[in-house]
Design a protein around this motif. Structure first.
Motif, PDB file in Angstrom:
ATOM      1  N   ILE A  86      -9.239  -5.528  -5.924  1.00 22.57           N
ATOM      2  CA  ILE A  86      -8.803  -4.199  -5.468  1.00 22.57           C
ATOM      3  C   ILE A  86      -9.699  -3.126  -6.086  1.00 22.57           C
ATOM      4  O   ILE A  86     -10.429  -3.394  -7.040  1.00 22.57           O
ATOM      5  N   SER A  87      -9.598  -1.925  -5.542  1.00 26.16           N
ATOM      6  CA  SER A  87     -10.432  -0.815  -6.028  1.00 26.16           C
ATOM      7  C   SER A  87     -10.037  -0.429  -7.449  1.00 26.16           C
ATOM      8  O   SER A  87      -8.911  -0.677  -7.895  1.00 26.16           O
ATOM      9  N   SER A 115      -6.958   1.736  -7.328  1.00 25.88           N
ATOM     10  CA  SER A 115      -5.680   1.026  -7.184  1.00 25.88           C
ATOM     11  C   SER A 115      -5.303   0.317  -8.480  1.00 25.88           C
ATOM     12  O   SER A 115      -4.120   0.287  -8.853  1.00 25.88           O
ATOM     13  N   GLU A 144      -7.493  -8.656   1.497  1.00 21.89           N
ATOM     14  CA  GLU A 144      -8.157  -8.313   0.240  1.00 21.89           C
ATOM     15  C   GLU A 144      -8.164  -6.787   0.052  1.00 21.89           C
ATOM     16  O   GLU A 144      -8.476  -6.047   1.000  1.00 21.89           O
ATOM     17  N   GLY A 145      -7.784  -6.355  -1.148  1.00 21.10           N
ATOM     18  CA  GLY A 145      -7.770  -4.921  -1.448  1.00 21.10           C
ATOM     19  C   GLY A 145      -6.405  -4.276  -1.320  1.00 21.10           C
ATOM     20  O   GLY A 145      -6.198  -3.162  -1.809  1.00 21.10           O
ATOM     21  N   ASP A 146      -5.450  -4.966  -0.649  1.00 28.73           N
ATOM     22  CA  ASP A 146      -4.075  -4.467  -0.596  1.00 28.73           C
ATOM     23  C   ASP A 146      -3.439  -4.519  -1.985  1.00 28.73           C
ATOM     24  O   ASP A 146      -3.854  -5.306  -2.848  1.00 28.73           O
ATOM     25  N   ASN A 191       0.815  -1.226   0.000  1.00 28.16           N
ATOM     26  CA  ASN A 191       0.000   0.000   0.000  1.00 28.16           C
ATOM     27  C   ASN A 191       0.845   1.272   0.000  1.00 28.16           C
ATOM     28  O   ASN A 191       1.435   1.616  -1.011  1.00 28.16           O
TER      29      ASN A 191
END
Ligand code: MF3
Ligand code: CO
Length: 249
Positions: free
Chosen positions: A115-116, A119, A87-89, A72
């Motif tokens: 991920i978003s 990102s 999740e999402g990192d 991140n």
């Protein structure tokens, strides 16, 4: 002094580069929610050793691990440990290997699960910045042409490039001349010549370009704690254009 590699030295660097690429391929398979960064480090080391190579980072200026694992807001030089990926990192993994005394160095940033969109856009732009940099690796261009191309593209995407860390020549040592900044004017710096080998590594921040180093003396984070991504290849300059050395063959 910029060292020009002989054909034999280039052969060693191709092998080192291939081992590095094998590690990153395995990392892509292993990165997932629930995995720790030290588990990834152990897997990376096993791949390097199984292929008769030596981890290039371990022991370098006292660095303790085989990979750098930067999650991140960590830009580079994250030290593997007990941190569990969620999740999402996003995780930047940087790895070096040595074969017959010559180094390969590469990095990629991977999504952890879903991920978003933001990102994903950061990862895509940083990967593209590296491609654009490599396209500038032609004989007769100057190092500044690489730097300028990266900065122009990254800033056109609304991101910033890290200034405090740069790419570098690579060979018998992991860090050789010349420095390869990811920012600056075109038309300056050393001319690119056949046999030069460069590690090109854009570090791209969602927010400001400023970074700082954590208390452990290694981990570089964004000052605003927004996310950052990193992609890197080792590239050979040839008469017929750039040859990426950190690839599977
Ligand atoms: N790939 C990094 C670089 O280009 C090297 C990591 S520094 C180390 O500078 F100490 F971890 F080796
Ligand atoms: Co490097």
């Amino acid at each position: 002094m910029i060292l020009i590699k002989t054909p034999n030295q280039v052969r060693s660097m191709r092998r080192a580069g291939e081992v590095v690429a094998m590690v990153l391929q395995r990392m892509a398979e292993c990165v997932a929610p629930g995995v720790t960064t030290s588990q990834l480090d152990a897997i990376a080391e096993a791949v390097i050793v199984a292929n008769g190579a030596i981890p290039a980072f371990k022991g370098y200026r006292g660095y303790p691990s085989t990979i750098c694992a930067s999650v991140n807001e960590e830009v580079v030089h994250g030290i593997p440990g007990s941190r569990v990926l969620v999740e999402g990192d996003i995780i930047g993994i940087d790895v070096g290997a040595t074969v017959d005394g010559f180094c390969g160095d590469a990095a990629a940033t991977f999504p952890v699960g879903a991920i978003s969109r933001d990102s994903q856009r950061l990862l895509d732009a940083t990967r593209r910045a590296l491609e654009i940099a490599i396209e500038k690796c032609v004989v007769g261009n100057r190092v500044g042409d690489i730097s300028h191309a990266v900065q122009s593209y990254v800033e056109s995407q609304g991101y910033s490039v890290v200034r405090d860390l740069v790419g570098h020549g690579i060979g018998r040592s992991m860090h050789e001349d010349p420095q390869v900044p990811n920012f600056g004017p075109p038309g300056v710096g050393p001319r690119l010549r056949p046999g030069m080998t460069l590690a090109i590594e854009p570090m791209v921040n969602v927010g400001g370009f400023e970074v700082e180093v954590l208390e452990n003396g290694w981990t570089v984070v964004t000052r605003d704690r927004k996310r950052s991504a990193h992609f890197e290849h080792t590239v050979l300059i040839t008469e017929s254009g750039p040859e990426i050395l950190t690839v599977l063959r």
